[in-house]
Design a protein around this motif. Structure first.
Motif, PDB file in Angstrom:
ATOM      1  N   LEU A  10     -60.261 -22.728 -11.577  1.00  0.00           N
ATOM      2  CA  LEU A  10     -59.715 -21.809 -10.586  1.00  0.00           C
ATOM      3  C   LEU A  10     -60.337 -20.428 -10.724  1.00  0.00           C
ATOM      4  O   LEU A  10     -60.580 -19.951 -11.834  1.00  0.00           O
ATOM      5  CB  LEU A  10     -58.197 -21.674 -10.763  1.00  0.00           C
ATOM      6  N   ARG A  11     -60.537 -19.772  -9.634  1.00  0.00           N
ATOM      7  CA  ARG A  11     -60.917 -18.361  -9.606  1.00  0.00           C
ATOM      8  C   ARG A  11     -59.630 -17.562  -9.426  1.00  0.00           C
ATOM      9  O   ARG A  11     -58.940 -17.698  -8.421  1.00  0.00           O
ATOM     10  CB  ARG A  11     -61.895 -18.091  -8.474  1.00  0.00           C
ATOM     11  N   ALA A  12     -59.278 -16.729 -10.411  1.00  0.00           N
ATOM     12  CA  ALA A  12     -58.052 -15.926 -10.350  1.00  0.00           C
ATOM     13  C   ALA A  12     -58.226 -14.692 -11.221  1.00  0.00           C
ATOM     14  O   ALA A  12     -58.885 -14.735 -12.264  1.00  0.00           O
ATOM     15  CB  ALA A  12     -56.849 -16.737 -10.807  1.00  0.00           C
ATOM     16  N   ALA A  13     -57.587 -13.583 -10.810  1.00  0.00           N
ATOM     17  CA  ALA A  13     -57.754 -12.310 -11.518  1.00  0.00           C
ATOM     18  C   ALA A  13     -56.879 -12.197 -12.753  1.00  0.00           C
ATOM     19  O   ALA A  13     -57.098 -11.311 -13.586  1.00  0.00           O
ATOM     20  CB  ALA A  13     -57.469 -11.150 -10.565  1.00  0.00           C
ATOM     21  N   SER A  14     -55.872 -13.049 -12.901  1.00  0.00           N
ATOM     22  CA  SER A  14     -54.956 -12.955 -14.046  1.00  0.00           C
ATOM     23  C   SER A  14     -54.349 -14.320 -14.310  1.00  0.00           C
ATOM     24  O   SER A  14     -54.412 -15.230 -13.472  1.00  0.00           O
ATOM     25  CB  SER A  14     -53.833 -11.953 -13.746  1.00  0.00           C
ATOM     26  N   ARG A  15     -53.718 -14.447 -15.489  1.00  0.00           N
ATOM     27  CA  ARG A  15     -53.042 -15.692 -15.810  1.00  0.00           C
ATOM     28  C   ARG A  15     -51.916 -15.979 -14.815  1.00  0.00           C
ATOM     29  O   ARG A  15     -51.705 -17.131 -14.414  1.00  0.00           O
ATOM     30  CB  ARG A  15     -52.488 -15.641 -17.234  1.00  0.00           C
ATOM     31  N   ALA A  16     -51.211 -14.933 -14.424  1.00  0.00           N
ATOM     32  CA  ALA A  16     -50.114 -15.124 -13.472  1.00  0.00           C
ATOM     33  C   ALA A  16     -50.628 -15.666 -12.143  1.00  0.00           C
ATOM     34  O   ALA A  16     -50.018 -16.558 -11.540  1.00  0.00           O
ATOM     35  CB  ALA A  16     -49.368 -13.807 -13.260  1.00  0.00           C
ATOM     36  N   GLU A  17     -51.764 -15.128 -11.702  1.00  0.00           N
ATOM     37  CA  GLU A  17     -52.338 -15.624 -10.446  1.00  0.00           C
ATOM     38  C   GLU A  17     -52.830 -17.055 -10.610  1.00  0.00           C
ATOM     39  O   GLU A  17     -52.660 -17.895  -9.707  1.00  0.00           O
ATOM     40  CB  GLU A  17     -53.490 -14.731  -9.983  1.00  0.00           C
ATOM     41  N   ALA A  18     -53.439 -17.358 -11.756  1.00  0.00           N
ATOM     42  CA  ALA A  18     -53.901 -18.726 -12.013  1.00  0.00           C
ATOM     43  C   ALA A  18     -52.728 -19.699 -12.027  1.00  0.00           C
ATOM     44  O   ALA A  18     -52.809 -20.807 -11.475  1.00  0.00           O
ATOM     45  CB  ALA A  18     -54.663 -18.783 -13.328  1.00  0.00           C
ATOM     46  N   GLN A  19     -51.627 -19.301 -12.644  1.00  0.00           N
ATOM     47  CA  GLN A  19     -50.433 -20.146 -12.674  1.00  0.00           C
ATOM     48  C   GLN A  19     -49.917 -20.393 -11.258  1.00  0.00           C
ATOM     49  O   GLN A  19     -49.566 -21.523 -10.891  1.00  0.00           O
ATOM     50  CB  GLN A  19     -49.340 -19.483 -13.519  1.00  0.00           C
ATOM     51  N   ALA A  20     -49.889 -19.327 -10.459  1.00  0.00           N
ATOM     52  CA  ALA A  20     -49.413 -19.459  -9.082  1.00  0.00           C
ATOM     53  C   ALA A  20     -50.328 -20.369  -8.268  1.00  0.00           C
ATOM     54  O   ALA A  20     -49.861 -21.185  -7.463  1.00  0.00           O
ATOM     55  CB  ALA A  20     -49.296 -18.082  -8.437  1.00  0.00           C
ATOM     56  N   ARG A  21     -51.642 -20.242  -8.490  1.00  0.00           N
ATOM     57  CA  ARG A  21     -52.583 -21.098  -7.763  1.00  0.00           C
ATOM     58  C   ARG A  21     -52.402 -22.560  -8.167  1.00  0.00           C
ATOM     59  O   ARG A  21     -52.448 -23.464  -7.324  1.00  0.00           O
ATOM     60  CB  ARG A  21     -54.019 -20.655  -8.020  1.00  0.00           C
ATOM     61  N   ALA A  22     -52.221 -22.795  -9.462  1.00  0.00           N
ATOM     62  CA  ALA A  22     -52.027 -24.167  -9.930  1.00  0.00           C
ATOM     63  C   ALA A  22     -50.745 -24.762  -9.356  1.00  0.00           C
ATOM     64  O   ALA A  22     -50.719 -25.927  -8.941  1.00  0.00           O
ATOM     65  CB  ALA A  22     -52.004 -24.191 -11.454  1.00  0.00           C
ATOM     66  N   GLU A  23     -49.681 -23.977  -9.323  1.00  0.00           N
ATOM     67  CA  GLU A  23     -48.438 -24.460  -8.746  1.00  0.00           C
ATOM     68  C   GLU A  23     -48.602 -24.727  -7.250  1.00  0.00           C
ATOM     69  O   GLU A  23     -48.004 -25.666  -6.702  1.00  0.00           O
ATOM     70  CB  GLU A  23     -47.326 -23.456  -9.014  1.00  0.00           C
ATOM     71  N   GLY A  24     -49.427 -23.916  -6.602  1.00  0.00           N
ATOM     72  CA  GLY A  24     -49.718 -24.158  -5.192  1.00  0.00           C
ATOM     73  C   GLY A  24     -50.457 -25.470  -4.978  1.00  0.00           C
ATOM     74  O   GLY A  24     -50.184 -26.205  -4.017  1.00  0.00           O
TER      75      GLY A  24
END
Length: 372
Positions: A10-24
Motif C-alpha cells: 500500500l502507498r500511505a503516508a502513515s500507519r493510521a492511513e495504511a490501516q484505514a486503507r487495509a480495512e477499506g
C-alpha cells in the motif's frame, strides 16, 4: 473454516492511513458496504475480510495481510480472483504481492493437471531445457505453417507453439490450420520418432470456443495455448479441470501487461505470471524474457520462474516459458539463469531462412545442455 490470505503493498503516508486503507480493502473485496451496516453474525464474523497484519516497507510504503473466507469465493475460480483483487484493483496505490491459499482453498484449486513432470513425459525430454519454436507470422497459409512445423519436428523441438496472433484470419482459418499442422507433425513424428507436442492458439467467438476445443483435441493437437487476459482465467481453469479434454495448457501474457507495469498498482510479476497462472491450472506460463523488447528485469523474470516452480505449491510445479531475446548466443546465460525446468520460446531468430528452420532448431538444441 481455514481462511486464505492476500498480501497487498500500500502507498500511505502513515500507519493510521495504511490501516484505514487495509480495512477499506477488506470491505471492498467482500461485502462492499460501510462497516457500520455490515450484518452481525455470519456476514461480519466469516464473510467480511479481516486485516491480519500491517508492516512498514519504508517511506510511505506498507504491507498489509488481509484474510478471506473460502465461502466468499465459493467454487468459482473467477470469483476467487474477484475476492483477491476486484474493486480494489481500480484504486491507486494498491498492489497484490502474495497469495496464501490455506488448506481449504488449496483443496478447491488443485492447480496444473500435468505440470513439469507431465509435460516432460509427454514430449520425452526427461532433463534439460525445452525448446518451443513459434509458428508465425500471420498471413501464411495452413500449408506454409505446416511446413514450418515439420522443420521444427525434424530439428528436435519439444513443443511447436502457435503465435498468439494466429486466430481466424482468412489466410489460415483456425480449423484448416490446426488440421494441416496436426497432419504434418503426425507424419514427421512417425518418420523421426520425435514426440514434439503441438499447442495451437485457441481462437473463435465466444459461442465457438467449446466446439473449437473439441475440434483441436480430435484433430490431434497435444495441448492448447490460451490468452487469459482476453479469454479469462476462468477458461484456463475450465480446460485444466476437464478430464474429458485432458489437454495441457500454455498461457500467453497478451493484454496482461497493465497489471504489472506500474510499481504502485496491479499485481507483482511472480504472482500474476506464476502463482495465478498456476492456480488457474496452466502447465506452462509464457512471459517476456529479460533482454527482449518488453523490458522485464532479470529479477522480475526470476520471481516468475520461482513462483512457477515453487515445490510448496499451489499444486504441481509448472514450467516458466520466457520469450523474446532468445538466441544461440544467449543459450548458456539463459540456462544459468533459469536452470533445467524451463521452456524457451524461439520466434523471429528462427525465421530468417524458413526452409532451413530444422537446422536452426537443431543448433539451439545443441546449445542447451540436456544433463541434470
Amino acid at each position: 473454516m481455514s481462511r486464505f490470505t492476500v498480501t497487498y503493498r500500500l502507498r500511505a503516508a502513515s500507519r493510521a492511513e495504511a490501516q484505514a486503507r487495509a480495512e477499506g480493502i477488506a470491505l471492498e473485496q467482500t461485502v462492499e458496504i460501510p462497516r457500520n451496516v455490515v450484518p452481525a453474525g455470519y456476514v461480519a464474523d466469516e464473510i467480511l475480510g479481516r486485516v491480519e497484519e500491517i508492516g512498514s516497507l519504508g517511506e510511505d510504503l506498507w504491507q498489509a495481510s488481509v484474510s478471506y473466507s473460502p465461502d466468499s469465493a465459493g467454487d468459482e475460480f473467477t470469483q476467487f480472483l474477484n475476492v483477491v483483487f476486484g474493486n480494489s484493483s481500480i484504486q491507486q496505490g494498491i498492489r497484490v504481492t502474495g497469495i496464501d491459499l490455506g488448506p481449504e482453498m488449496a483443496a478447491r484449486l488443485p492447480g496444473p493437471r500435468f505440470g513439469i513432470a507431465g509435460i516432460r513425459a509427454l514430449c520425452g525430454r526427461a532433463t534439460g531445457g525445452m525448446i518451443a519454436p513459434v509458428l508465425k507470422p500471420m498471413g501464411l497459409t495452413p500449408a506454409e505453417l505446416a511446413r514450418l512445423a515439420e522443420g521444427c519436428v525434424r530439428g528436435g523441438a519439444d513443443i511447436v507453439k502457435e503465435d498468439h496472433g494466429l486466430a481466424g484470419q482468412p489466410s489460415a482459418p483456425f480449423r484448416a490450420r490446426v488440421e494441416a499442422v496436426c497432419a504434418a507433425m503426425r507424419k514427421v513424428r512417425a518418420q523421426t520418432g520425435q514426440r514434439t507436442l503441438y499447442f495451437p492458439n485457441l481462437s473463435g467467438r465466444a459461442d465457438e470456443i467449446e466446439r473449437n476445443l473439441r475440434f483441436l483435441r480430435d484433430a490431434g493437437a497435444d495441448g492448447v495455448l490460451v490468452m487469459p487476459g482476453l479469454f479469462g482465467f476462468g477458461l484456463v481453469h475450465r480446460i485444466a479441470t476437464d478430464a474429458g479434454l485432458n489437454l495441457p495448457v500454455m498461457t500467453h501474457p497478451s493484454f496482461l501487461g497493465p497489471f504489472v507495469l506500474a510499481p504502485d498498482n496491479g499485481i507483482d510479476h511472480g504472482v500474476l505470471f506464476g502463482t495465478i497462472q498456476r492456480l488457474a491450472g496452466a502447465d506452462i506460463s509464457v512471459f517476456p524474457n529479460v533482454g527482449g523488447r518488453f523490458g522485464f528485469s532479470a529479477e522480475e523474470c526470476r520471481a516468475i520462474a520461482r513462483a512457477c516452480r515453487d515445490p510448496s505449491g499451489p499444486g504441481r510445479a509448472m514450467l516458466p516459458s520466457p520469450g523474446g531475446g532468445m538466441s544461440v548466443a544467449r543459450a548458456a546465460d539463459m540456462q544459468a539463469m533459469y536452470g533445467q525446468d524451463v521452456v524457451y520460446l524461439l520466434g523471429g531468430s528462427l525465421l530468417r531462412d524458413p526452409g532451413r528452420i530444422d537446422e536452426a532448431v537443431a543448433e539451439m538444441r545443441r546449445a542447451l545442455p540436456t544433463g541434470a
